[in-house]
Design an enzyme around this catalytic site. Structure first.
Site, PDB file in Angstrom:
ATOM      1  N   PRO A  13      -0.263  -4.965   4.260  1.00  0.00           N
ATOM      2  CA  PRO A  13      -1.536  -5.535   4.712  1.00  0.00           C
ATOM      3  C   PRO A  13      -2.742  -4.636   4.470  1.00  0.00           C
ATOM      4  O   PRO A  13      -2.655  -3.418   4.616  1.00  0.00           O
ATOM      5  CB  PRO A  13      -1.308  -5.743   6.217  1.00  0.00           C
ATOM      6  N   ASN A  14      -3.816  -5.294   4.124  1.00  0.00           N
ATOM      7  CA  ASN A  14      -5.137  -4.687   3.927  1.00  0.00           C
ATOM      8  C   ASN A  14      -5.268  -3.865   2.646  1.00  0.00           C
ATOM      9  O   ASN A  14      -6.359  -3.402   2.318  1.00  0.00           O
ATOM     10  CB  ASN A  14      -5.549  -3.826   5.148  1.00  0.00           C
ATOM     11  N   ARG A  21     -12.391  -0.785   1.488  1.00  0.00           N
ATOM     12  CA  ARG A  21     -11.841  -0.428   2.808  1.00  0.00           C
ATOM     13  C   ARG A  21     -11.828   1.097   2.986  1.00  0.00           C
ATOM     14  O   ARG A  21     -11.102   1.801   2.300  1.00  0.00           O
ATOM     15  CB  ARG A  21     -10.414  -0.959   2.892  1.00  0.00           C
ATOM     16  N   TYR A  26      -9.172   6.006   1.809  1.00  0.00           N
ATOM     17  CA  TYR A  26      -8.250   5.406   0.841  1.00  0.00           C
ATOM     18  C   TYR A  26      -8.717   5.486  -0.605  1.00  0.00           C
ATOM     19  O   TYR A  26      -7.992   5.097  -1.515  1.00  0.00           O
ATOM     20  CB  TYR A  26      -7.988   3.945   1.235  1.00  0.00           C
ATOM     21  N   ASN A  77       4.539   0.638   0.026  1.00  0.00           N
ATOM     22  CA  ASN A  77       3.470   1.060   0.925  1.00  0.00           C
ATOM     23  C   ASN A  77       3.291  -0.104   1.897  1.00  0.00           C
ATOM     24  O   ASN A  77       2.634  -1.091   1.574  1.00  0.00           O
ATOM     25  CB  ASN A  77       2.171   1.346   0.169  1.00  0.00           C
ATOM     26  N   ALA A  80       0.133  -0.728   7.761  1.00  0.00           N
ATOM     27  CA  ALA A  80       0.348  -0.493   9.192  1.00  0.00           C
ATOM     28  C   ALA A  80       1.743  -0.926   9.664  1.00  0.00           C
ATOM     29  O   ALA A  80       2.239  -0.407  10.674  1.00  0.00           O
ATOM     30  CB  ALA A  80      -0.729  -1.212  10.005  1.00  0.00           C
ATOM     31  N   GLU A 101       9.032   5.534  -0.149  1.00  0.00           N
ATOM     32  CA  GLU A 101       7.971   5.148   0.797  1.00  0.00           C
ATOM     33  C   GLU A 101       6.699   5.897   0.401  1.00  0.00           C
ATOM     34  O   GLU A 101       6.725   7.102   0.157  1.00  0.00           O
ATOM     35  CB  GLU A 101       8.374   5.531   2.225  1.00  0.00           C
ATOM     36  N   HIS A 103       2.286   6.371   0.851  1.00  0.00           N
ATOM     37  CA  HIS A 103       1.006   6.145   1.533  1.00  0.00           C
ATOM     38  C   HIS A 103      -0.095   6.862   0.777  1.00  0.00           C
ATOM     39  O   HIS A 103       0.103   8.005   0.321  1.00  0.00           O
ATOM     40  CB  HIS A 103       1.060   6.654   2.977  1.00  0.00           C
ATOM     41  N   ARG A 110      -3.638  12.105  10.647  1.00  0.00           N
ATOM     42  CA  ARG A 110      -4.540  11.073  11.173  1.00  0.00           C
ATOM     43  C   ARG A 110      -4.206  10.755  12.642  1.00  0.00           C
ATOM     44  O   ARG A 110      -3.752  11.624  13.359  1.00  0.00           O
ATOM     45  CB  ARG A 110      -4.446   9.838  10.257  1.00  0.00           C
TER      46      ARG A 110
HETATM   47  C1  DQA Z   1      -1.447   3.500   4.607  1.00  0.00           C
HETATM   48  C2  DQA Z   1      -1.459   4.230   5.942  1.00  0.00           C
HETATM   49  C3  DQA Z   1      -1.264   3.279   7.097  1.00  0.00           C
HETATM   50  O1  DQA Z   1      -1.306   3.977   8.327  1.00  0.00           O
HETATM   51  C4  DQA Z   1      -2.376   2.246   7.110  1.00  0.00           C
HETATM   52  O2  DQA Z   1      -2.171   1.330   8.153  1.00  0.00           O
HETATM   53  C5  DQA Z   1      -2.538   1.569   5.801  1.00  0.00           C
HETATM   54  C6  DQA Z   1      -2.434   2.342   4.590  1.00  0.00           C
HETATM   55  C7  DQA Z   1      -1.801   4.412   3.427  1.00  0.00           C
HETATM   56  O3  DQA Z   1      -1.554   4.011   2.291  1.00  0.00           O
HETATM   57  O4  DQA Z   1      -2.343   5.499   3.638  1.00  0.00           O
HETATM   58  O5  DQA Z   1      -2.836   0.379   5.747  1.00  0.00           O
HETATM   59  O6  DQA Z   1      -0.129   2.987   4.393  1.00  0.00           O
END
Ligand code: DQA
Length: 149
Positions: A13-14, A21, A26, A77, A80, A101, A103, A110
């Site tokens: 998501p997102n 964003r 990011y 990835n 959240a 995994e 990020h 954080r």
């Molecule tokens: C994320 C880190 C997560 O905590 C966050 O909710 C994201 C992006 C990252 O790529 O740094 O949406 O996965």
């Protein structure tokens, strides 16, 4: 059917909003830019990618089910969902292929809630904090895991 040359990259998501964003966290690159990076890194190692993004938890679980049948390796990835989705974690746990995994941000530097990943115990490798370049590293790590299995 399994494709020994296919690395699935599943985004949560997102991540469709990358570029606008929180760019200070990011980065400025869009998910499309990142896909191009991952594609190039995969080609260089002799692999193809399937690159998907879903906002819904169930859609990610569905993608992991498809990856179970088709992928040689998975990069995920989960956004959240990483921090609390036992549904995504269970689907990752089910995979028999290498799972990386990933990020963009350093989740350990954080907010406290980001420090926990319910996915990490089921991952082959965990990468974070390298920004968009992390997708290249993740593809390299997936290829390495496949070649040294
Ligand atoms: C994320 C880190 C997560 O905590 C966050 O909710 C994201 C992006 C990252 O790529 O740094 O949406 O996965």
């Amino acid at each position: 059917m399994k494709d020994a040359k296919k690395i699935w990259i599943i985004n949560g998501p997102n991540l469709d909003m990358l570029g606008v964003r929180e760019p200070h966290i990011y980065g400025a690159e869009t998910l499309q830019d990142i896909k191009a990076r991952a594609e190039k890194a995969a080609k260089a190692q002799g692999y193809d990618i399937v690159f998907v993004q879903y906002n819904g938890e169930g859609e990610i679980v569905d993608a992991l089910h498809k990856a179970y049948a088709e992928a040689a390796a998975v990069v995920i990835n989960a956004g959240a969902y990483t921090h609390y989705s036992y549904a995504v974690a269970d689907a990752v746990k089910m995979l028999t292929c290498p799972v990386i995994e990933l990020h963009l941000s350093n989740i350990f530097a954080r907010e406290n809630f980001r420090r926990e990943s319910v996915i990490s115990p089921h991952a082959t490798a965990v990468l974070c904090g390298a920004g968009a370049y992390g997708y290249e590293l993740a593809v390299a790590a997936a290829a390495h895991a496949l070649q040294h299995a």
